[in-house]
Structures are given as C-alpha cells and as structure tokens.
Design a protein around this motif. Structure first.
Motif: not given
Length: 73
Positions: A62-64, A66-73
């Motif tokens: 999930p972190e990978t 969402m990061r790919g979608r620009g949601f997490l730093l």
C-alpha cells in the motif's frame, strides 16, 4: 468479511474510492495489505476502491502504491 462489513465501509467512505476519491456505485473490495503479502480478510484490512484504482494497485504494497500516486512523501 461479510456483506454488512462492505456496506459499513461504503458508508464510512461516503461511496467514494479511498484512493482517487471518485464517487461511484461500483466500488470494489481491496485488501490494504494484499493477502499475498500477509494481509487478512478482517474489515480493518479492507477498503473500497473504484475498479480502475483496484486494478492498478493489484497486489502492491500500500505504501509503494500510494507513493507512486504522489500521496506520500
């Protein structure tokens, strides 16, 4: 999970995809941590996604995802 679990998730998310925020009546069940990566069917590991987001997420962490979608730093 049960149909009541799914209905509660849809209500909590106000009919919107947990990823893109699109409001749709055709939400699909997503395992936040995929079953293939040790996730469970317990409601706390479930969210509702639109078909497009769910297909994109597939069994990604999930972190990978969402990061790919620009949601997490």
């Amino acid at each position: 999970h049960t149909a009541d679990d799914i209905a509660a998730l849809v209500k909590a998310q106000k009919g919107r995809c947990a990823c893109c925020g699109k409001k749709t009546k055709r939400l699909t069940v997503d395992h936040i941590t995929p079953l293939a990566k040790g996730g469970t069917n317990w409601p706390k590991n479930l969210q509702m996604l639109c078909l497009s987001c769910n297909c994109s997420k597939n069994n990604k962490n999930p972190e990978t995802f969402m990061r790919g979608r620009g949601f997490l730093l």
